[in-house]
Design an enzyme around this catalytic site. Structure first.
Site, PDB file in Angstrom:
ATOM      1  N   ARG A  57      24.198   1.368 -12.004  1.00 26.01           N
ATOM      2  CA  ARG A  57      23.579   2.121 -13.095  1.00 26.01           C
ATOM      3  C   ARG A  57      24.705   2.742 -13.930  1.00 26.01           C
ATOM      4  O   ARG A  57      25.874   2.658 -13.595  1.00 26.01           O
ATOM      5  CB  ARG A  57      22.606   3.180 -12.550  1.00 26.01           C
ATOM      6  CG  ARG A  57      23.207   3.891 -11.361  1.00 26.01           C
ATOM      7  CD  ARG A  57      22.853   5.308 -11.263  1.00 26.01           C
ATOM      8  NE  ARG A  57      23.243   6.054 -12.428  1.00 26.01           N
ATOM      9  CZ  ARG A  57      24.485   6.494 -12.653  1.00 26.01           C
ATOM     10  NH1 ARG A  57      25.492   6.229 -11.835  1.00 26.01           N
ATOM     11  NH2 ARG A  57      24.758   7.195 -13.753  1.00 26.01           N
ATOM     12  N   GLY A  58      24.296   3.377 -15.042  1.00 28.12           N
ATOM     13  CA  GLY A  58      25.290   3.892 -15.977  1.00 28.12           C
ATOM     14  C   GLY A  58      25.561   2.806 -17.011  1.00 28.12           C
ATOM     15  O   GLY A  58      25.737   1.629 -16.661  1.00 28.12           O
ATOM     16  N   ALA A  59      25.577   3.202 -18.284  1.00 29.91           N
ATOM     17  CA  ALA A  59      25.627   2.212 -19.366  1.00 29.91           C
ATOM     18  C   ALA A  59      26.797   1.225 -19.246  1.00 29.91           C
ATOM     19  O   ALA A  59      26.588  -0.002 -19.283  1.00 29.91           O
ATOM     20  CB  ALA A  59      25.650   2.937 -20.714  1.00 29.91           C
ATOM     21  N   ARG A  94      17.014  -3.546 -18.174  1.00 28.25           N
ATOM     22  CA  ARG A  94      16.926  -2.142 -18.597  1.00 28.25           C
ATOM     23  C   ARG A  94      17.133  -2.109 -20.114  1.00 28.25           C
ATOM     24  O   ARG A  94      18.093  -2.698 -20.615  1.00 28.25           O
ATOM     25  CB  ARG A  94      17.968  -1.254 -17.892  1.00 28.25           C
ATOM     26  CG  ARG A  94      17.673  -1.049 -16.406  1.00 28.25           C
ATOM     27  CD  ARG A  94      18.465   0.090 -15.821  1.00 28.25           C
ATOM     28  NE  ARG A  94      17.926   1.387 -16.181  1.00 28.25           N
ATOM     29  CZ  ARG A  94      18.561   2.544 -15.932  1.00 28.25           C
ATOM     30  NH1 ARG A  94      19.763   2.531 -15.347  1.00 28.25           N
ATOM     31  NH2 ARG A  94      18.027   3.692 -16.283  1.00 28.25           N
ATOM     32  N   GLN A 208      20.792  12.069 -10.424  1.00 30.77           N
ATOM     33  CA  GLN A 208      22.131  11.461 -10.496  1.00 30.77           C
ATOM     34  C   GLN A 208      23.233  12.521 -10.451  1.00 30.77           C
ATOM     35  O   GLN A 208      24.333  12.266  -9.980  1.00 30.77           O
ATOM     36  CB  GLN A 208      22.289  10.627 -11.766  1.00 30.77           C
ATOM     37  CG  GLN A 208      21.476   9.344 -11.789  1.00 30.77           C
ATOM     38  CD  GLN A 208      20.176   9.529 -12.514  1.00 30.77           C
ATOM     39  OE1 GLN A 208      19.562  10.584 -12.448  1.00 30.77           O
ATOM     40  NE2 GLN A 208      19.720   8.505 -13.209  1.00 30.77           N
ATOM     41  N   ASP A 249      24.103   6.458 -23.448  1.00 27.42           N
ATOM     42  CA  ASP A 249      23.633   5.081 -23.243  1.00 27.42           C
ATOM     43  C   ASP A 249      23.608   4.300 -24.539  1.00 27.42           C
ATOM     44  O   ASP A 249      23.645   3.068 -24.542  1.00 27.42           O
ATOM     45  CB  ASP A 249      22.258   5.090 -22.592  1.00 27.42           C
ATOM     46  CG  ASP A 249      22.386   5.581 -21.165  1.00 27.42           C
ATOM     47  OD1 ASP A 249      22.499   6.814 -20.978  1.00 27.42           O
ATOM     48  OD2 ASP A 249      22.444   4.739 -20.258  1.00 27.42           O
ATOM     49  N   ASN A 259      20.990   9.757 -24.422  1.00 23.42           N
ATOM     50  CA  ASN A 259      21.521   9.891 -23.058  1.00 23.42           C
ATOM     51  C   ASN A 259      20.381  10.308 -22.123  1.00 23.42           C
ATOM     52  O   ASN A 259      19.226  10.458 -22.542  1.00 23.42           O
ATOM     53  CB  ASN A 259      22.674  10.905 -23.033  1.00 23.42           C
ATOM     54  CG  ASN A 259      23.427  10.901 -21.718  1.00 23.42           C
ATOM     55  OD1 ASN A 259      23.777   9.830 -21.207  1.00 23.42           O
ATOM     56  ND2 ASN A 259      23.677  12.065 -21.146  1.00 23.42           N
ATOM     57  N   LYS A 260      20.716  10.484 -20.884  1.00 26.63           N
ATOM     58  CA  LYS A 260      19.727  10.810 -19.845  1.00 26.63           C
ATOM     59  C   LYS A 260      18.806  11.950 -20.274  1.00 26.63           C
ATOM     60  O   LYS A 260      19.254  12.933 -20.869  1.00 26.63           O
ATOM     61  CB  LYS A 260      20.496  11.168 -18.557  1.00 26.63           C
ATOM     62  CG  LYS A 260      19.667  11.530 -17.362  1.00 26.63           C
ATOM     63  CD  LYS A 260      18.623  10.478 -17.023  1.00 26.63           C
ATOM     64  CE  LYS A 260      19.218   9.099 -16.778  1.00 26.63           C
ATOM     65  NZ  LYS A 260      18.170   8.045 -16.722  1.00 26.63           N
TER      66      LYS A 260
END
Ligand code: MRU
Length: 362
Positions: A57-59, A94, A208, A249, A259-260
């Site tokens: 995970r993570g862009a 995603r 996270q 992201d 972003n998140k």
């Protein structure tokens, strides 16, 4: 379960191919911090699953994972039809982080330029290039962000107290191939001997921050404190936050930062308290084709991520518990957009840009 100290970014990357380019290894992030497990990803389908289930995970990392997914696909079938099918499957795994589509498009362009017999070799080579580029970009982000922290640290009126940075979600080495984005400047500052302390938003629903960022910082020896997602505004009012640094992201060409979920609220509070708010992003995270943030697809994940929590029980086993009434619905938008007007600067591998000057980074 205690995880051995050698599990830090000095000794590990998050993804790497096997020596014969037959499969890929990843750190399974759904198991951290309670277990450190390396998983083999051996097919396109397994890579699509690893991305959508957030084992990776993570862009930046899902971009590299998708590139290796294309390489795995070329082991299965080097035809044009399969190439395009694989690209679609990976892009759909995603939707929000643009790094994923960026990496897949780069792979498709490189592979379509090759005869079928060369595609397998080209795919592994190009995926490795994308991975190395990510590492270099994040290292450079670390240096540019370090200068920002150093300048702010030195210009403070009260010396000898920790420089407090708030971060949201996980934008550390686990979210990239190495170094991280938002955490790269923090690691650089800590390694240079600066007295930095990190406020870590827990980042519901998947935690996270509490699970991954806290673990990373602990492994690296960076002082940090986990707080609930609702604590940031209060900490700012108390003068306990000097700077906010988050990852992203997708950043629009106008400097809006996706972003998140929850990032926007931190930016609003930072603005109200005159605290600088930075997003740290490698250039593949900037979507030059989008100027209106409403065109960004915000991932809606399953409500169970809100309804249930996972944690370590007293007997040492990992357990899942329900935290809302069985009759209640749960909604789970995974990202939000912070408008450019709330963003002090965007830290890239090419330097730090005010949102209105972001075009200079192109
Ligand atoms: O849903 P996730 O865990 O993939 O979301 C990650 C984030 O929002 C990060 O902050 C972002 O990708 C930047 S990672 C360097």
């Amino acid at each position: 379960m205690k995880i051995a100290q050698q599990h830090n970014r000095i000794t590990w990357r998050t993804i790497w191919p096997d020596a014969r380019c037959k499969f890929v290894r990843i750190i399974d992030q759904t198991k951290l911090p309670f277990a450190f497990e390396i998983v083999r990803v051996q097919s396109l389908a397994q890579m699509v699953h690893a991305i959508s289930a957030m084992q990776v995970r993570g862009a930046p990392l899902i971009g590299v994972a998708a590139a290796y997914g294309m390489a795995l696909a070329m082991l299965e079938d080097e035809s044009d039809a399969y190439l395009l099918q694989a690209a679609e499957m990976l892009k759909n795994s995603r939707p929000t982080a643009v790094n994923l589509a960026w990496a897949v498009n780069r792979m498709v362009a490189a592979l379509q330029a090759m005869p079928h017999a060369r595609r397998n070799f080209t795919a592994w080579h190009e995926a490795a290039n994308i991975a190395e580029q990510d590492v270099a970009q994040n290292q450079a982000i670390g240096q540019h962000g370090f200068e920002l922290i150093k300048n702010a640290y030195q210009s403070r009126l009260i010396k000898n107290k920790p420089f407090n940075i708030l971060t949201h979600c996980n934008a550390g080495w686990l979210a990239t191939v190495d170094f991280g984005t938002a955490l790269a400047p923090i690691y650089a500052a800590h390694d240079a001997g600066m007295n930095v302390h990190v406020w870590v938003d827990e980042t519901r629903p998947r935690n996270q921050g509490a699970l991954l960022t806290a673990w990373e910082l602990a492994q690296h020896g960076v002082p940090h404190t986990v707080v609930t997602d609702n604590a940031g505004g209060h900490l700012m009012q108390q003068g306990l936050i000097d700077m906010v640094i988050v990852g992203a992201d997708r950043v629009t060409s106008k400097g809006d930062v996706c972003n998140k979920i929850g990032t926007y609220l931190k930016a609003l509070a930072a603005h109200d308290n005159h605290i600088p708010f930075y997003a740290a992003v490698p250039s593949p995270t900037i979507d030059w084709d989008i100027s209106n943030h409403k065109d960004i697809e915000i991932e809606e994940r399953h409500g169970d991520e809100v309804s249930y929590l996972q944690g370590l029980s007293a007997d040492g086993s990992v357990q899942t518990v329900r935290v809302i009434p069985a009759e209640s619905n749960a909604a789970n938008p995974a990202f939000d957009v912070t408008p450019a007007r709330l963003v002090t600067g965007i830290i890239t591998e090419k330097g730090v840009f005010a949102p209105q000057n972001l075009h200079a980074c192109k």
